[in-house]
Design a protein around this motif. Structure first.
Motif, PDB file in Angstrom:
ATOM      1  N   GLU A   1     -65.519   0.811  66.777  1.00 55.92           N
ATOM      2  CA  GLU A   1     -66.237   1.845  67.526  1.00 55.92           C
ATOM      3  C   GLU A   1     -65.890   1.754  69.010  1.00 55.92           C
ATOM      4  OE1 GLU A   1     -67.435   3.926  65.751  1.00 55.92           O
ATOM      5  OE2 GLU A   1     -68.294   3.045  63.957  1.00 55.92           O
ATOM      6  N   LEU A   2     -64.872   2.483  69.421  1.00 58.09           N
ATOM      7  CA  LEU A   2     -64.512   2.491  70.823  1.00 58.09           C
ATOM      8  C   LEU A   2     -65.551   3.234  71.654  1.00 58.09           C
ATOM      9  CD1 LEU A   2     -60.659   3.084  70.711  1.00 58.09           C
ATOM     10  CD2 LEU A   2     -61.965   0.968  70.420  1.00 58.09           C
ATOM     11  N   GLY A   3     -66.319   4.092  71.008  1.00 59.50           N
ATOM     12  CA  GLY A   3     -67.380   4.831  71.683  1.00 59.50           C
ATOM     13  C   GLY A   3     -68.747   4.422  71.175  1.00 59.50           C
ATOM     14  N   ALA A   4     -69.644   5.406  71.037  1.00 58.19           N
ATOM     15  CA  ALA A   4     -71.028   5.136  70.616  1.00 58.19           C
ATOM     16  C   ALA A   4     -71.048   4.426  69.267  1.00 58.19           C
ATOM     17  CB  ALA A   4     -71.814   6.434  70.556  1.00 58.19           C
ATOM     18  N   GLN A   5     -71.964   3.480  69.126  1.00 64.00           N
ATOM     19  CA  GLN A   5     -71.895   2.589  67.971  1.00 64.00           C
ATOM     20  C   GLN A   5     -73.218   2.420  67.233  1.00 64.00           C
ATOM     21  OE1 GLN A   5     -69.645  -0.877  68.914  1.00 64.00           O
ATOM     22  NE2 GLN A   5     -70.199  -2.015  67.102  1.00 64.00           N
ATOM     23  N   TRP A   6     -74.352   2.393  67.945  1.00 66.42           N
ATOM     24  CA  TRP A   6     -75.627   2.023  67.331  1.00 66.42           C
ATOM     25  C   TRP A   6     -76.670   3.130  67.396  1.00 66.42           C
ATOM     26  CZ3 TRP A   6     -73.071  -1.398  70.666  1.00 66.42           C
ATOM     27  CH2 TRP A   6     -72.666  -2.616  70.100  1.00 66.42           C
ATOM     28  N   ILE A   7     -77.625   3.002  66.507  1.00 66.50           N
ATOM     29  CA  ILE A   7     -78.893   3.701  66.655  1.00 66.50           C
ATOM     30  C   ILE A   7     -79.996   2.644  66.587  1.00 66.50           C
ATOM     31  CG2 ILE A   7     -78.065   5.873  65.712  1.00 66.50           C
ATOM     32  CD1 ILE A   7     -79.482   5.150  63.067  1.00 66.50           C
ATOM     33  N   GLY A   8     -81.201   3.051  66.998  1.00 71.26           N
ATOM     34  CA  GLY A   8     -82.331   2.135  66.999  1.00 71.26           C
ATOM     35  C   GLY A   8     -83.359   2.500  65.946  1.00 71.26           C
ATOM     36  N   ASP A   9     -84.386   1.687  65.847  1.00 73.08           N
ATOM     37  CA  ASP A   9     -85.396   1.874  64.813  1.00 73.08           C
ATOM     38  C   ASP A   9     -86.198   3.158  64.979  1.00 73.08           C
ATOM     39  OD1 ASP A   9     -84.627  -0.488  63.672  1.00 73.08           O
ATOM     40  OD2 ASP A   9     -86.188  -1.694  64.623  1.00 73.08           O
ATOM     41  N   THR A  10     -86.254   3.703  66.181  1.00 77.00           N
ATOM     42  CA  THR A  10     -87.003   4.943  66.404  1.00 77.00           C
ATOM     43  C   THR A  10     -86.083   6.153  66.582  1.00 77.00           C
ATOM     44  OG1 THR A  10     -87.120   4.535  68.795  1.00 77.00           O
ATOM     45  CG2 THR A  10     -88.921   3.679  67.449  1.00 77.00           C
ATOM     46  N   HIS A  11     -84.826   6.022  66.219  1.00 81.46           N
ATOM     47  CA  HIS A  11     -83.883   7.144  66.321  1.00 81.46           C
ATOM     48  C   HIS A  11     -83.922   7.946  65.013  1.00 81.46           C
ATOM     49  CE1 HIS A  11     -81.345   4.979  69.648  1.00 81.46           C
ATOM     50  NE2 HIS A  11     -82.624   5.044  69.917  1.00 81.46           N
ATOM     51  N   HIS A  12     -85.036   8.643  64.828  1.00 76.98           N
ATOM     52  CA  HIS A  12     -85.283   9.293  63.542  1.00 76.98           C
ATOM     53  C   HIS A  12     -84.386  10.517  63.330  1.00 76.98           C
ATOM     54  CE1 HIS A  12     -88.540   6.516  63.266  1.00 76.98           C
ATOM     55  NE2 HIS A  12     -89.225   7.065  64.246  1.00 76.98           N
ATOM     56  N   ARG A  13     -84.013  11.194  64.391  1.00 74.48           N
ATOM     57  CA  ARG A  13     -83.116  12.348  64.233  1.00 74.48           C
ATOM     58  C   ARG A  13     -81.763  11.900  63.691  1.00 74.48           C
ATOM     59  NH1 ARG A  13     -85.859  12.708  68.892  1.00 74.48           N
ATOM     60  NH2 ARG A  13     -87.134  14.559  69.339  1.00 74.48           N
ATOM     61  N   MET A  14     -81.251  10.799  64.232  1.00 71.17           N
ATOM     62  CA  MET A  14     -79.952  10.315  63.782  1.00 71.17           C
ATOM     63  C   MET A  14     -80.014   9.779  62.366  1.00 71.17           C
ATOM     64  SD  MET A  14     -77.469  10.896  65.813  1.00 71.17           S
ATOM     65  CE  MET A  14     -76.256   9.792  65.078  1.00 71.17           C
ATOM     66  N   GLU A  15     -81.086   9.104  62.029  1.00 68.66           N
ATOM     67  CA  GLU A  15     -81.230   8.618  60.648  1.00 68.66           C
ATOM     68  C   GLU A  15     -81.246   9.781  59.674  1.00 68.66           C
ATOM     69  OE1 GLU A  15     -83.537   5.534  59.150  1.00 68.66           O
ATOM     70  OE2 GLU A  15     -83.840   4.514  61.063  1.00 68.66           O
ATOM     71  N   ALA A  16     -81.999  10.825  60.008  1.00 69.19           N
ATOM     72  CA  ALA A  16     -82.100  11.977  59.120  1.00 69.19           C
ATOM     73  C   ALA A  16     -80.749  12.693  59.021  1.00 69.19           C
ATOM     74  CB  ALA A  16     -83.172  12.931  59.625  1.00 69.19           C
ATOM     75  N   LEU A  17     -80.045  12.812  60.142  1.00 66.54           N
ATOM     76  CA  LEU A  17     -78.744  13.474  60.136  1.00 66.54           C
ATOM     77  C   LEU A  17     -77.741  12.687  59.304  1.00 66.54           C
ATOM     78  CD1 LEU A  17     -77.088  15.833  61.238  1.00 66.54           C
ATOM     79  CD2 LEU A  17     -76.576  14.443  63.259  1.00 66.54           C
TER      80      LEU A  17
END
Length: 452
Positions: free
Chosen positions: A55-71
């Motif tokens: 991952e040369l760019g964005a790599q993580w999400i957090g426990d409250t990143h619900h939009r990204m989890e759903a996507l």
């Protein structure tokens, strides 16, 4: 001249622009995405190295990143937990200590650091996320830098340096360049300092995507089909009350009723608008430079540090990497072992410009000091540097210096006729992260839909 028409023209096929376009399409209107680069994803970039997604760019999400989890769930992209087991190593005052020994030696200083973090949380509670310039003490806080404020908190030298390293890890800019109000806004849109700084439960970097983060924008783009035009840098946006014409290099143009500019503010400011944008908007974009970040992935045959009770996280006042972590794939037993070293802020600006071999040698020495002789002999090092990328010009996001928010902040996301603004910097939740990019894109799409 080639021209295409749509209801909403989206400038930029990063995550925010793609999320905006998808929201427009789901609402029954036609989007058209115009992208300067030859790929989608923007500040998301996964590079395949011998079958290993890095991952040369964005790599993580957090426990409250619900939009990204759903996507991710919608797009069929798996999620796995960031490896955290084991001790962190710290390099301060000329020695390397494991976590338990470090915390014991500097207990008093770290207690002071905890006090400062709680004070930042308390101050951030008074900052409205949608209008931080209206906070009761906004004028006072926006006239000083984060560095100035931290210098006045009575921290010991180790705690002060540790706070600097961790804060630069979020902002990717030295604290002497960012206003205190800007940092407090960052905290306010993300919850509390613990959510920003922690990589363990509750933090912003707790989960990763199976197969690589780029799968998210790539599969999102697939749902848009031929509504994405690549290799088309936008030069001009002509706009009236109910019509926009987006002109691109090479003669391509897009005509629509609304336009979403889903670019980092400084890049959005390089487009020529007719009629010109209000001065306050242009003055804002002049004061939101892209930050400086450089990622170095150090690859080994196996993650040997795990058997030694280490989590591959280092924090160093010497560098060149100030922080690192374990960046292995879900099945680390199959190899390879991967340590990701971060060069952020001043480290990225200085060491990031060294000759590659000089930087690699310094990283090998640093990793050897923290994790032993095996760490000093990697199989290879793969780097990702963002300031030189033509259509990004920096990472992770943009931040304002003193007086930026109180004088110009109101122009950040306010629509200008048919022109709406997206990108993660404009988000009211988790700005600077992928979660914020999705939130901002959907917000801008809702603004367009309301006007259609």
């Amino acid at each position: 001249m080639v021209a295409r028409e749509a209801d909403v023209i989206v400038v930029g096929a990063g995550l925010s622009g793609l999320a905006a376009a998808r929201a427009v399409l789901d609402a029954g209107h036609e989007p058209l995405v115009v992208e300067a680069d030859d790929r989608v994803g923007g500040r998301i970039l996964t590079e395949d190295v011998d079958g290993v997604p890095l991952e040369l760019g964005a790599q993580w999400i957090g426990d409250t990143h619900h939009r990204m989890e759903a996507l991710a769930g919608e797009l069929g992209v798996g999620i796995y937990d960031q490896f955290e087991d084991g001790e962190t190593t710290y390099e301060f005052a000329g020695e390397v200590l494991r976590g338990e020994a470090f915390h014991a030696k500097y207990a008093d200083e770290l207690a002071g650091l905890e006090r400062v973090l709680r004070e930042l949380d308390r101050m951030a509670e008074t900052v409205p996320v949608e209008a931080p310039w209206t906070a009761p003490r906004a004028d006072e806080w926006d006239r000083i830098t984060v560095g100035q404020w931290l210098d006045g908190q009575g921290l010991g030298p180790v705690a002060r340096t540790l706070q600097e390293i961790c804060t630069v890890g979020i902002l990717a800019m030295p604290t002497v360049e960012v206003s205190l109000l800007c940092l407090l806004q960052n905290i306010a849109v993300c919850g509390v300092t613990a959510e920003l700084l922690a990589e363990s439960e509750g933090g912003a970097q707790t989960k990763r995507f199976v197969g690589g983060t780029s799968l998210i924008p790539q599969r999102l783009a697939e749902t848009l089909g031929d509504r994405i035009v690549l290799n088309s840098p936008v030069l001009t946006i002509d706009h009236s009350a109910d019509r926009v014409v987006v002109g691109c290099r090479g003669g391509f143009s897009a005509v629509g009723r609304q336009v979403i500019v889903a670019l980092a503010p400084t890049l959005a400011g390089r487009i020529m608008y007719d009629p010109p944008l209000p001065g306050v908007r242009d003055q804002l974009t002049q004061r939101m430079p892209q930050a400086s970040a450089h990622k170095s992935f150090v690859l080994y045959d196996e993650p040997f540090w795990r058997d030694e009770g280490l989590n591959a996280q280092l924090i160093s006042e010497i560098g060149p990497a100030r922080m690192s972590n374990d960046s292995c794939l879900p099945d680390a037993s199959a190899g390879p072992g991967i340590i990701l070293c971060f060069l952020e802020g001043e480290s990225a600006r200085v060491a990031g410009r060294w000759p590659a071999e000089q930087r690699a040698a310094a990283l090998r020495d640093e990793l050897g000091r923290h994790f032993g002789p095996r760490a000093a002999a990697p199989v290879r090092i793969v780097e990702g540097e963002w300031a030189s990328r033509q259509w990004t010009r920096g990472c992770y996001n943009a931040n304002t210096g003193p007086c930026g928010l109180i004088h110009f902040g109101s122009a950040l996301s306010a629509p200008i006729g048919p022109i709406k603004w997206a990108a993660t910097e404009t988000a009211n939740a988790w700005a600077g992260y992928m979660e914020g990019a999705v939130e901002a894109g959907r917000r801008a799409a809702a603004e367009c839909l309301a006007d259609l």
